[in-house]
Write a protein that holds these residues in place. Structure first.
Motif, mmCIF file in Angstrom:
data_model
loop_
_atom_site.group_PDB
_atom_site.id
_atom_site.type_symbol
_atom_site.label_atom_id
_atom_site.label_comp_id
_atom_site.label_asym_id
_atom_site.label_seq_id
_atom_site.Cartn_x
_atom_site.Cartn_y
_atom_site.Cartn_z
ATOM 1 N N PHE A 67 0.823 -1.201 0.000
ATOM 2 C CA PHE A 67 0.000 0.000 0.000
ATOM 3 C C PHE A 67 0.858 1.252 0.000
ATOM 4 N N ARG A 68 0.322 2.299 -0.592
ATOM 5 C CA ARG A 68 0.899 3.633 -0.491
ATOM 6 C C ARG A 68 -0.272 4.608 -0.403
ATOM 7 N N ASP A 69 -0.221 5.445 0.622
ATOM 8 C CA ASP A 69 -1.278 6.448 0.844
ATOM 9 C C ASP A 69 -2.671 5.824 0.864
ATOM 10 N N GLY A 70 -2.786 4.659 1.487
ATOM 11 C CA GLY A 70 -4.083 4.017 1.649
ATOM 12 C C GLY A 70 -4.638 3.343 0.406
ATOM 13 N N VAL A 71 -3.791 3.139 -0.601
ATOM 14 C CA VAL A 71 -4.222 2.525 -1.858
ATOM 15 C C VAL A 71 -3.252 1.397 -2.201
ATOM 16 N N VAL A 72 -3.755 0.328 -2.778
ATOM 17 C CA VAL A 72 -2.885 -0.768 -3.192
ATOM 18 C C VAL A 72 -2.007 -0.272 -4.337
ATOM 19 N N GLN A 73 -0.722 -0.184 -4.063
ATOM 20 C CA GLN A 73 0.247 0.247 -5.071
ATOM 21 C C GLN A 73 0.675 -0.934 -5.930
ATOM 22 N N LYS A 74 0.831 -2.096 -5.283
ATOM 23 C CA LYS A 74 1.306 -3.285 -5.981
ATOM 24 C C LYS A 74 0.650 -4.504 -5.360
ATOM 25 N N ALA A 75 0.307 -5.458 -6.196
ATOM 26 C CA ALA A 75 -0.251 -6.727 -5.738
ATOM 27 C C ALA A 75 0.351 -7.833 -6.592
ATOM 28 N N THR A 76 0.686 -8.931 -5.937
ATOM 29 C CA THR A 76 1.200 -10.096 -6.660
ATOM 30 C C THR A 76 0.558 -11.348 -6.098
ATOM 31 N N TYR A 77 0.721 -12.430 -6.817
ATOM 32 C CA TYR A 77 0.186 -13.718 -6.376
ATOM 33 C C TYR A 77 1.244 -14.796 -6.603
ATOM 34 N N PHE A 78 1.051 -15.900 -5.924
ATOM 35 C CA PHE A 78 1.843 -17.098 -6.154
ATOM 36 C C PHE A 78 0.920 -18.269 -5.893
ATOM 37 N N ASN A 100 -8.573 1.373 -2.864
ATOM 38 C CA ASN A 100 -8.462 1.506 -1.414
ATOM 39 C C ASN A 100 -9.088 0.277 -0.749
ATOM 40 N N PRO A 101 -8.889 0.111 0.564
ATOM 41 C CA PRO A 101 -9.420 -1.083 1.230
ATOM 42 C C PRO A 101 -10.923 -1.295 1.055
ATOM 43 N N ASP A 102 -11.704 -0.221 1.094
ATOM 44 C CA ASP A 102 -13.151 -0.384 0.898
ATOM 45 C C ASP A 102 -13.476 -0.974 -0.465
ATOM 46 N N GLU A 103 -12.727 -0.545 -1.471
ATOM 47 C CA GLU A 103 -12.959 -1.065 -2.822
ATOM 48 C C GLU A 103 -12.449 -2.507 -2.955
ATOM 49 N N VAL A 104 -11.308 -2.788 -2.356
ATOM 50 C CA VAL A 104 -10.747 -4.139 -2.433
ATOM 51 C C VAL A 104 -11.674 -5.142 -1.751
ATOM 52 N N CYS A 105 -12.290 -4.739 -0.650
ATOM 53 C CA CYS A 105 -13.124 -5.694 0.093
ATOM 54 C C CYS A 105 -14.372 -6.100 -0.684
ATOM 55 N N ARG A 106 -14.675 -5.389 -1.733
ATOM 56 C CA ARG A 106 -15.847 -5.745 -2.558
ATOM 57 C C ARG A 106 -15.495 -6.637 -3.756
ATOM 58 N N ILE A 107 -14.225 -6.970 -3.934
ATOM 59 C CA ILE A 107 -13.819 -7.828 -5.062
ATOM 60 C C ILE A 107 -14.189 -9.274 -4.745
ATOM 61 N N THR A 108 -14.882 -9.894 -5.674
ATOM 62 C CA THR A 108 -15.360 -11.269 -5.485
ATOM 63 C C THR A 108 -14.830 -12.180 -6.596
ATOM 64 N N GLY A 109 -15.055 -13.450 -6.401
ATOM 65 C CA GLY A 109 -14.722 -14.413 -7.445
ATOM 66 C C GLY A 109 -15.470 -14.110 -8.739
ATOM 67 N N ALA A 110 -16.695 -13.621 -8.617
ATOM 68 C CA ALA A 110 -17.477 -13.257 -9.815
ATOM 69 C C ALA A 110 -16.794 -12.125 -10.570
ATOM 70 N N ASP A 111 -16.160 -11.193 -9.852
ATOM 71 C CA ASP A 111 -15.431 -10.102 -10.509
ATOM 72 C C ASP A 111 -14.234 -10.638 -11.288
ATOM 73 N N VAL A 112 -13.540 -11.599 -10.698
ATOM 74 C CA VAL A 112 -12.398 -12.221 -11.373
ATOM 75 C C VAL A 112 -12.875 -12.915 -12.645
ATOM 76 N N LEU A 113 -13.961 -13.665 -12.539
ATOM 77 C CA LEU A 113 -14.510 -14.363 -13.713
ATOM 78 C C LEU A 113 -14.965 -13.381 -14.786
#
Length: 157
Positions: A67-78, A100-113
């Motif tokens: 995070f930087r300034d309350g926003v996801v600056q970088k995300a990775t997976y393994f 931001n965290p409020d927006e990230v918490c609304r991401i679902t598997g349906a969004d990924v699909l």
């Protein structure tokens, strides 16, 4: 009977085209391109938070957030899982960035699909695993922030 170099190269090219056709049929154009050129893959050693979840299918997904300034600056997976898990981890990481965290918490598997567009029904659990892991990484970040604020409040007293 020996195969010459040209015959061998032709056989390899044919097999590759068959694999590419199968992958494109399963994942569509968007998924196929991401499968060919993976993004956001790898463990992040300076992450602000991360989570690891093992799905019912046996695949393990890890999501790392910076995070930087309350926003996801970088995300990775393994993942140690299949190509479907890798695609879903990649898209989950991408969906988190710039939010931001409020927006990230609304991401679902349906969004990924939805980002993938085309995905095998029997593999949809991979999208749920990626989203669940993302949510747990966010949860860990929020816990870390709460603990940090508590420590600062005690120091300031």
């Amino acid at each position: 009977m020996a195969i010459d170099d040209d015959e061998f190269e032709a056989a390899v090219a044919k097999i590759q085209q068959e694999v590419f056709s199968d992958v494109r049929r399963a994942f569509g154009d968007v998924g196929f391109e991401r499968w060919r050129k993976t993004r956001y893959h790898g463990r992040m050693h300076d992450a602000d938070s991360f989570a690891r979840i093992r799905g019912a299918c046996g695949d393990t997904m890890e999501i790392y957030l910076k995070f930087r300034d309350g926003v996801v600056q970088k995300a990775t997976y393994f993942t140690d899982g299949c190509g479907s898990s890798a695609l879903c981890g990649s898209f989950a990481a991408e969906l988190a960035m710039g939010r931001n965290p409020d927006e990230v918490c609304r991401i679902t598997g349906a969004d990924v699909l939805k980002e993938l567009g085309t995905f095998p029904k029997e593999e949809e659990h991979c999208a749920a695993l990626a989203a669940e892991t993302l949510q747990e990484a966010l949860h860990q970040y929020m816990l870390n922030q709460t603990e940090r604020r508590s420590r600062e409040a005690v120091k300031g007293s």
